[in-house]
Write a protein that holds these residues in place. Structure first.
Motif, short mmCIF file in Angstrom:
data_model
loop_
_atom_site.label_atom_id
_atom_site.label_comp_id
_atom_site.label_asym_id
_atom_site.label_seq_id
_atom_site.Cartn_x
_atom_site.Cartn_y
_atom_site.Cartn_z
N MET A 50 71.35 10.16 60.11
CA MET A 50 72.59 9.57 59.61
C MET A 50 72.35 8.09 59.32
O MET A 50 71.56 7.44 60.00
CB MET A 50 73.73 9.73 60.62
N THR A 51 73.05 7.55 58.31
CA THR A 51 72.93 6.14 57.96
C THR A 51 74.24 5.40 58.12
O THR A 51 74.32 4.22 57.80
CB THR A 51 72.39 5.98 56.52
N VAL A 52 75.27 6.07 58.63
CA VAL A 52 76.56 5.42 58.87
C VAL A 52 76.36 4.37 59.96
O VAL A 52 75.80 4.67 61.03
CB VAL A 52 77.62 6.46 59.33
N PRO A 53 76.77 3.12 59.71
CA PRO A 53 76.59 2.09 60.72
C PRO A 53 77.18 2.52 62.07
O PRO A 53 78.30 3.01 62.15
CB PRO A 53 77.34 0.88 60.14
N GLY A 54 76.37 2.37 63.11
CA GLY A 54 76.77 2.77 64.45
C GLY A 54 76.39 4.20 64.79
O GLY A 54 76.47 4.61 65.95
N TYR A 55 75.97 4.98 63.79
CA TYR A 55 75.60 6.38 64.02
C TYR A 55 74.17 6.67 63.57
O TYR A 55 73.79 7.83 63.42
CB TYR A 55 76.58 7.32 63.30
N GLU A 56 73.38 5.63 63.37
CA GLU A 56 72.01 5.81 62.89
C GLU A 56 71.14 6.59 63.88
O GLU A 56 70.09 7.11 63.51
CB GLU A 56 71.35 4.46 62.62
N HIS A 57 71.57 6.69 65.13
CA HIS A 57 70.81 7.42 66.16
C HIS A 57 71.06 8.93 66.08
O HIS A 57 70.40 9.70 66.77
CB HIS A 57 71.21 6.91 67.55
N ILE A 58 71.95 9.37 65.20
CA ILE A 58 72.31 10.78 65.11
C ILE A 58 71.43 11.48 64.07
O ILE A 58 71.32 11.03 62.93
CB ILE A 58 73.80 10.95 64.71
N SER A 59 70.84 12.57 64.48
CA SER A 59 70.02 13.38 63.58
C SER A 59 70.91 14.33 62.77
O SER A 59 71.94 14.79 63.25
CB SER A 59 69.01 14.22 64.37
N TRP A 60 70.48 14.60 61.56
CA TRP A 60 71.11 15.61 60.71
C TRP A 60 70.26 16.88 60.82
O TRP A 60 69.05 16.85 60.61
CB TRP A 60 71.13 15.12 59.26
N ASN A 61 70.88 17.96 61.21
CA ASN A 61 70.20 19.25 61.29
C ASN A 61 71.15 20.31 60.75
O ASN A 61 72.22 20.54 61.32
CB ASN A 61 69.84 19.60 62.74
N ALA A 62 70.76 20.92 59.66
CA ALA A 62 71.56 21.98 59.05
C ALA A 62 70.61 23.04 58.51
O ALA A 62 69.41 22.81 58.41
CB ALA A 62 72.42 21.40 57.92
#
Length: 148
Positions: A50-62
Motif C-alpha cells: 500500500m502507498t496510502v500515507p500511514g499505511y505503507e506497512h500494509i501488504s496487498w495480497n489478492a
C-alpha cells in the motif's frame, strides 16, 4: 445489517478507458494507492505494498478471479486486514467485482464486495464498515483518475 457492499458511479469516459484503469496494474495502483509487483492475470496472485500515507506497512495480497474484457474484473482478498501482527491467511476472502456497462456517452462502474458473512464474527462489523467507507472513496478515486 447487510453482508455486501455495492457502489456505483458514472464515469465520463469510454468503457475501454475505464477497463484499462481497472486492469492495468500500474494504473490501478495509481488510483487505488498501491504499488503492485506484477500485472493482473486470472488465477494468479497479486502482491504489492500500500502507498496510502500511514499505511505503507500494509501488504496487498489478492488473487485475481476473472478478467472478462471489457465488463468484469474480480479478485478475492482479506478485507480490512491492517494489523501486521495478525495472520489473516486462514480466514476466508471476500470477492470484489468491478462491473462495467455503457451509460449514455460514458461508463457505469459498479463495485460489489461479498462474502463478509464467512469472516470471523469479531472481524465482520469492522471489515464491513471500513470497506464500505473505502469503496465510497475508491469509486471517486477511479472516476477522478479516469476523467483527468
Amino acid at each position: 445489517m447487510t453482508n455486501r457492499i455495492d457502489k456505483s458511479i458514472e464515469i465520463a469516459a469510454p468503457l475501454d478507458r475505464v477497463w484499462q484503469a481497472l486492469t492495468d496494474h500500474e494504473e490501478f495502483g495509481t488510483w487505488f494507492r498501491v504499488k503492485l509487483d506484477q500485472p493482473f492475470a486470472p488465477g494468479a496472485a497479486s502482491t504489492g505494498q500500500m502507498t496510502v500515507p500511514g499505511y505503507e506497512h500494509i501488504s496487498w495480497n489478492a488473487t485475481v478471479e476473472r478478467m472478462e474484457a471489457p465488463s468484469l474484473f474480480s479478485y478475492r482478498w482479506h478485507p480490512y486486514a491492517l494489523d501486521p501482527e495478525i495472520d489473516y491467511s486462514a480466514e476466508p476472502r471476500t470477492l470484489v467485482e468491478f462491473r462495467l456497462e455503457p451509460a449514455g456517452s460514458g461508463t457505469r462502474l459498479t463495485v460489489t464486495e461479498t462474502g463478509f458473512e464467512a469472516l470471523p464474527a469479531h472481524r465482520l462489523p469492522d471489515a464491513l464498515r471500513m470497506n464500505e467507507r473505502g469503496w465510497a472513496a475508491q469509486v471517486q478515486n477511479v472516476k477522478a483518475y479516469v476523467e483527468s
